[in-house]
Design a protein around this motif. Structure first.
Motif, mmCIF file in Angstrom:
data_model
loop_
_atom_site.group_PDB
_atom_site.id
_atom_site.type_symbol
_atom_site.label_atom_id
_atom_site.label_comp_id
_atom_site.label_asym_id
_atom_site.label_seq_id
_atom_site.Cartn_x
_atom_site.Cartn_y
_atom_site.Cartn_z
ATOM 1 N N UNK A 4 77.043 56.964 24.494
ATOM 2 C CA UNK A 4 75.826 57.397 25.175
ATOM 3 C C UNK A 4 74.591 56.680 24.651
ATOM 4 N N UNK A 5 74.745 55.778 23.709
ATOM 5 C CA UNK A 5 73.598 55.097 23.097
ATOM 6 C C UNK A 5 72.688 54.436 24.123
ATOM 7 N N UNK A 6 73.197 53.704 25.124
ATOM 8 C CA UNK A 6 72.276 53.102 26.094
ATOM 9 C C UNK A 6 71.428 54.161 26.799
ATOM 10 N N UNK A 7 72.023 55.285 27.101
ATOM 11 C CA UNK A 7 71.286 56.344 27.782
ATOM 12 C C UNK A 7 70.162 56.860 26.900
ATOM 13 N N UNK A 8 70.449 57.123 25.638
ATOM 14 C CA UNK A 8 69.418 57.633 24.737
ATOM 15 C C UNK A 8 68.298 56.620 24.550
ATOM 16 N N UNK A 9 68.653 55.365 24.442
ATOM 17 C CA UNK A 9 67.628 54.324 24.269
ATOM 18 C C UNK A 9 66.735 54.260 25.509
ATOM 19 N N UNK A 10 67.347 54.272 26.688
ATOM 20 C CA UNK A 10 66.579 54.222 27.935
ATOM 21 C C UNK A 10 65.702 55.473 28.079
ATOM 22 N N UNK A 11 66.241 56.630 27.750
ATOM 23 C CA UNK A 11 65.474 57.874 27.857
ATOM 24 C C UNK A 11 64.292 57.862 26.897
ATOM 25 N N UNK A 12 64.516 57.362 25.703
ATOM 26 C CA UNK A 12 63.428 57.277 24.723
ATOM 27 C C UNK A 12 62.333 56.336 25.226
ATOM 28 N N UNK A 13 62.726 55.210 25.796
ATOM 29 C CA UNK A 13 61.759 54.257 26.339
ATOM 30 C C UNK A 13 60.945 54.882 27.471
ATOM 31 N N UNK A 14 61.567 55.779 28.231
ATOM 32 C CA UNK A 14 60.894 56.426 29.352
ATOM 33 C C UNK A 14 60.072 57.634 28.919
ATOM 34 N N UNK A 15 60.173 57.990 27.650
ATOM 35 C CA UNK A 15 59.396 59.119 27.148
ATOM 36 C C UNK A 15 60.041 60.472 27.365
ATOM 37 N N UNK A 43 74.871 49.819 30.429
ATOM 38 C CA UNK A 43 73.402 49.753 30.431
ATOM 39 C C UNK A 43 72.869 49.982 31.843
ATOM 40 N N UNK A 44 73.498 49.352 32.820
ATOM 41 C CA UNK A 44 73.064 49.496 34.212
ATOM 42 C C UNK A 44 73.241 50.934 34.684
ATOM 43 N N UNK A 45 74.360 51.555 34.311
ATOM 44 C CA UNK A 45 74.611 52.943 34.701
ATOM 45 C C UNK A 45 73.592 53.872 34.054
ATOM 46 N N UNK A 46 73.285 53.646 32.794
ATOM 47 C CA UNK A 46 72.272 54.454 32.108
ATOM 48 C C UNK A 46 70.918 54.313 32.800
ATOM 49 N N UNK A 47 70.569 53.101 33.183
ATOM 50 C CA UNK A 47 69.297 52.867 33.880
ATOM 51 C C UNK A 47 69.265 53.579 35.225
#
Length: 73
Positions: A4-15, A43-47
């Motif tokens: 789930x790391x890509x999801x957490x990174x993307x969510x953090x970037x989005x605030x 990464x694409x799925x997380x985005x």
């Protein structure tokens, strides 16, 4: 949790920092994973999941359904 790391990174970037939102997004991310998926595909799925959520889709079933569909352009 490592997947789930890509999801957490993307969510953090989005605030997105609310635990309930992260839990929802994580469940959707885990439910839509596929065997043999590349890092780029993850990464694409997380985005996509995050994008749908930021667009106002908060229903877990709807997010899961959308995340399983190929991206339409």
């Amino acid at each position: 949790m490592e997947k789930a790391v890509p999801l957490y990174r993307k969510a953090e970037e989005a605030g997105i920092i609310k635990p309930a939102q992260l839990a929802l997004l994580s469940r959707v991310f885990q439910a839509t994973s596929r065997a043999g998926e590349s890092d780029a595909e993850r990464e694409a799925r997380a985005s996509r999941i995050l994008g749908y959520h930021l667009a106002g889709i908060e229903d877990e079933n709807e997010l899961t359904t959308l995340a399983k569909q190929p991206l339409q352009r």
